[in-house]
Design an enzyme around this catalytic site. Structure first.
Site, mmCIF file in Angstrom:
data_model
loop_
_atom_site.group_PDB
_atom_site.id
_atom_site.type_symbol
_atom_site.label_atom_id
_atom_site.label_comp_id
_atom_site.label_asym_id
_atom_site.label_seq_id
_atom_site.Cartn_x
_atom_site.Cartn_y
_atom_site.Cartn_z
ATOM 1 N N ASP A 1 63.361 6.217 -77.498
ATOM 2 C CA ASP A 1 62.322 5.815 -78.444
ATOM 3 C C ASP A 1 62.552 6.537 -79.768
ATOM 4 O OD1 ASP A 1 59.188 4.545 -78.073
ATOM 5 O OD2 ASP A 1 59.598 5.780 -79.845
ATOM 6 N N VAL B 1 55.152 -3.609 -80.283
ATOM 7 C CA VAL B 1 56.345 -4.459 -80.180
ATOM 8 C C VAL B 1 56.122 -5.432 -79.031
ATOM 9 C CG1 VAL B 1 58.833 -4.521 -79.792
ATOM 10 C CG2 VAL B 1 57.824 -2.619 -81.081
ATOM 11 N N HIS C 1 58.224 -3.668 -72.614
ATOM 12 C CA HIS C 1 58.963 -2.405 -72.523
ATOM 13 C C HIS C 1 58.153 -1.395 -71.739
ATOM 14 C CE1 HIS C 1 56.579 -2.395 -76.263
ATOM 15 N NE2 HIS C 1 56.413 -1.110 -76.071
ATOM 16 N N HIS D 1 57.632 2.632 -71.188
ATOM 17 C CA HIS D 1 57.874 3.971 -71.723
ATOM 18 C C HIS D 1 58.093 4.907 -70.527
ATOM 19 C CE1 HIS D 1 56.065 3.060 -75.801
ATOM 20 N NE2 HIS D 1 55.474 2.122 -75.095
#
Ligand code: AMP
Ligand code: ZN
Length: 120
Positions: free
Chosen positions: A33, A99, A103, A105
């Site tokens: 990230d 976004v 995704h 994290h």
């Protein structure tokens, strides 16, 4: 193959934008990230453009297993598997999703705070 023209993470997955790539295979990609929220902060994404977990179906079961098992391997590579880590995915307005390409994290490398509502 599910490429969205105006999507940042589709472009990273395709190598059209730079990233610090940690893992990639035919179906998924993992990269650092750009604004880490912990000592270790990795994003794991499917190559296929899926806007968020709200768009997943039962057919994505194997993809999700693949992502989670790869997260275990990345945690081992980063030497955070013994100390622990967290996987988080945001969906929609209240989560702060920025976004709109699914995704996860992967966070660790130090003691993480509680999660939930922001202060106040
Ligand atoms: P979310 O708020 O769950 O949508 O998370 C989006 C994440 O993408 C944030 O943690 C950002 O720091 C990260 N991010 C945005 N642009 C990039 C980039 N070009 N490379 C790596 N991470 C990025
Ligand atoms: Zn995308």
């Amino acid at each position: 193959m599910g490429f969205a023209e105006n999507c940042l993470f589709c472009k990273i997955a395709a190598g059209q934008l730079p990233s610090k790539m940690l893992y990639q295979d035919q179906d998924i990609v993992a990269f650092a990230d750009i604004h880490p929220q912990a000592q270790q902060h990795v994003l794991i994404i499917p190559r296929r453009h899926i806007p968020s977990m709200a768009d997943l179906t039962m057919e994505d079961g194997p993809l999700l297993a693949h992502i989670f098992v790869t997260a275990q391997k990345i945690a081992q590579d980063l030497h955070i598997d013994q100390t622990g880590y967290r996987m988080v995915t945001n969906a929609g307005l209240h989560s702060g999703q920025a976004v709109f390409h699914l995704h996860f994290h992967l966070l660790g490398g130090e003691q993480l705070g509680p999660f939930g509502r922001t202060g106040g």
